[in-house]
Design an enzyme around this catalytic site. Structure first.
Site, PDB file in Angstrom:
ATOM      1  N   HIS A   1       2.939   6.413  10.537  1.00  0.00           N
ATOM      2  CA  HIS A   1       2.450   7.246   9.232  1.00  0.00           C
ATOM      3  C   HIS A   1       3.062   8.373   9.146  1.00  0.00           C
ATOM      4  O   HIS A   1       3.357   9.055   7.902  1.00  0.00           O
ATOM      5  CB  HIS A   1       0.752   7.184   9.135  1.00  0.00           C
ATOM      6  CG  HIS A   1       0.342   8.021  10.228  1.00  0.00           C
ATOM      7  ND1 HIS A   1      -0.126   7.947  11.373  1.00  0.00           N
ATOM      8  CD2 HIS A   1       0.319   9.521  10.260  1.00  0.00           C
ATOM      9  CE1 HIS A   1      -0.809   8.999  12.109  1.00  0.00           C
ATOM     10  NE2 HIS A   1      -0.460  10.086  11.388  1.00  0.00           N
TER      11      HIS A   1
ATOM     12  N   ASP B   1       1.205   1.379  14.711  1.00  0.00           N
ATOM     13  CA  ASP B   1       1.457   2.730  13.879  1.00  0.00           C
ATOM     14  C   ASP B   1       2.346   3.661  15.010  1.00  0.00           C
ATOM     15  O   ASP B   1       2.168   4.653  15.215  1.00  0.00           O
ATOM     16  CB  ASP B   1      -0.006   3.561  13.669  1.00  0.00           C
ATOM     17  CG  ASP B   1       0.296   4.740  12.845  1.00  0.00           C
ATOM     18  OD1 ASP B   1       1.120   4.587  12.268  1.00  0.00           O
ATOM     19  OD2 ASP B   1      -0.503   5.627  13.026  1.00  0.00           O
TER      20      ASP B   1
ATOM     21  N   SER C   1      -0.389  14.367  15.093  1.00  0.00           N
ATOM     22  CA  SER C   1      -0.115  12.671  15.291  1.00  0.00           C
ATOM     23  C   SER C   1       1.368  12.351  15.686  1.00  0.00           C
ATOM     24  O   SER C   1       2.265  13.010  15.153  1.00  0.00           O
ATOM     25  CB  SER C   1      -0.530  12.072  14.041  1.00  0.00           C
ATOM     26  OG  SER C   1      -1.606  11.994  13.560  1.00  0.00           O
TER      27      SER C   1
END
Length: 352
Positions: free
Chosen positions: A102, A132, A206
């Site tokens: 993402h 992801d 992230s």
């Protein structure tokens, strides 16, 4: 009689003198060690520190800046350029970087900043939405590489450090412990068996590294748990385990995609009102026209073995199917109406 008694006393005195000399020699010999031991006990204990782990791992964690364009509003049709923040981990000396998918999804350009001050553009090698994860590549020499141990397996209670660039504040380290290693976090139908920990992952962190107290890579930081209304829940964060992340990276580099087997069932843990003598998978739903449906499986069947391998949990069963090449025939043993039955399923390719 007197001579015998005198001789006895002389012998006693001689033995005492010899024993005293031996004891004195031993004390003299041990004196340096005793002094060192007393000195060490008098020195205050060193505080607990993870500086060694950070020094080993942090140089290989990069900041990722990506640009994406979003459609304009009703009043302005011109697209807007949005800067997106993230982190990544240098995995090898040819410049492959693991990050969260993402972070780089639908972007027009990607810039990577190393901790030594170097900056460069990056290209996307492959993306796997299911886990992801994404693999980038940069072309620089003398790259720092994150410490890795392919035999490493995380345990509940392990101390971990999350390294990333939250909110573009610069590299930041948060500390926590692993509270779950998958299979019980509401993601039983997922092919990404996540680690759950309480090391804080804020926006921009992230894709960064989750490392253990020795600085070895434990996982790729993913996201904070979101409640039903979308609100963040404090203390519940996720990371993709290192072993899974490395397997995904290898397939993306070699094949450009991750090929997974597809069976077509929804699962849950065994309901409390059912009591079987052996562990397995309770089927709560079967996808239409799936390998499971074609094999004759139904809702409320209880799978106990796949491909000759006993199944202890839904997560284990899904992992086995996911790692099976499409076109493979697998025997499925299951219980229906208190009777054990067998069928054969032909695994197909899972599509995103």
């Amino acid at each position: 009689m007197g001579q015998r008694q005198s001789s006895h006393w002389i012998s006693y005195i001689v033995r005492s003198v010899v024993l005293g000399l031996v004891v004195a020699a031993v004390v003299i010999w041990l004196q340096p060690m005793l002094s060192a031991w007393q000195s060490s006990r008098a020195t205050p204990e060193q505080p607990v520190s993870y500086a060694k782990a950070v020094n080993r791992a942090a140089p290989a964690v990069v900041n990722i800046y990506s640009l994406s364009e979003v459609r304009g509003s009703y009043y302005s049709q011109r697209p807007n350029t949005v800067l997106r923040l993230g982190s990544g981990v240098i995995m090898d000396n040819v410049g492959h970087i693991l990050t969260a998918a993402h972070v780089v999804a639908n972007v027009s350009s990607i810039q990577v900043a190393l901790q030594d001050g170097r900056q460069t553009s990056a290209q996307i090698i492959g993306v796997d939405p299911i886990t992801d994860l994404a693999v980038l590549r940069i072309e620089l020499d003398n790259l720092p590489i994150i410490p890795q141990d392919r035999k490493l397996r995380s345990r509940v209670g392990d101390v971990v450090l999350a390294i990333g660039n939250p909110l573009n504040l610069g590299q930041t380290i948060t500390q926590g412990i692993i509270s779950a290693t998958g299979g019980r976090m509401g993601v039983i139908n997922s092919h990404a068996d996540l680690l759950q920990m309480d090391a804080v992952i804020n926006e921009g962190a992230s894709g960064g590294a989750l490392v253990n107290s020795e600085g070895y890579l434990v996982g790729i930081n993913n996201a904070q748990f979101r409640g039903p209304a979308g609100q963040g829940v404090e203390g519940i964060y996720f990371a993709v385990p290192y072993s899974l992340a490395r397997d995904v990276m290898t397939q993306l580099i070699q094949e450009g995609e991750v090929v997974r087997g597809y069976f077509g069932i929804n699962t849950s843990e065994t309901p409390a009102n059912l009591s079987f003598a052996q562990p397995g998978i309770f089927i709560t739903g079967v996808d239409s026209n799936s390998p499971a449906e074609r094999a004759g499986l139904r809702t409320e069947d209880y799978i106990i073995a796949i491909g000759g391998q006993p199944i202890s949990s839904a997560a284990e069963g899904l992992a086995l199917i996911s790692n099976t090449r499409p076109g493979t025939e697998l025997e499925v043993r299951f219980i229906r109406d208190d009777r054990e039955q067998r069928t054969t399923a032909i695994i197909t390719k899972l599509t995103n």
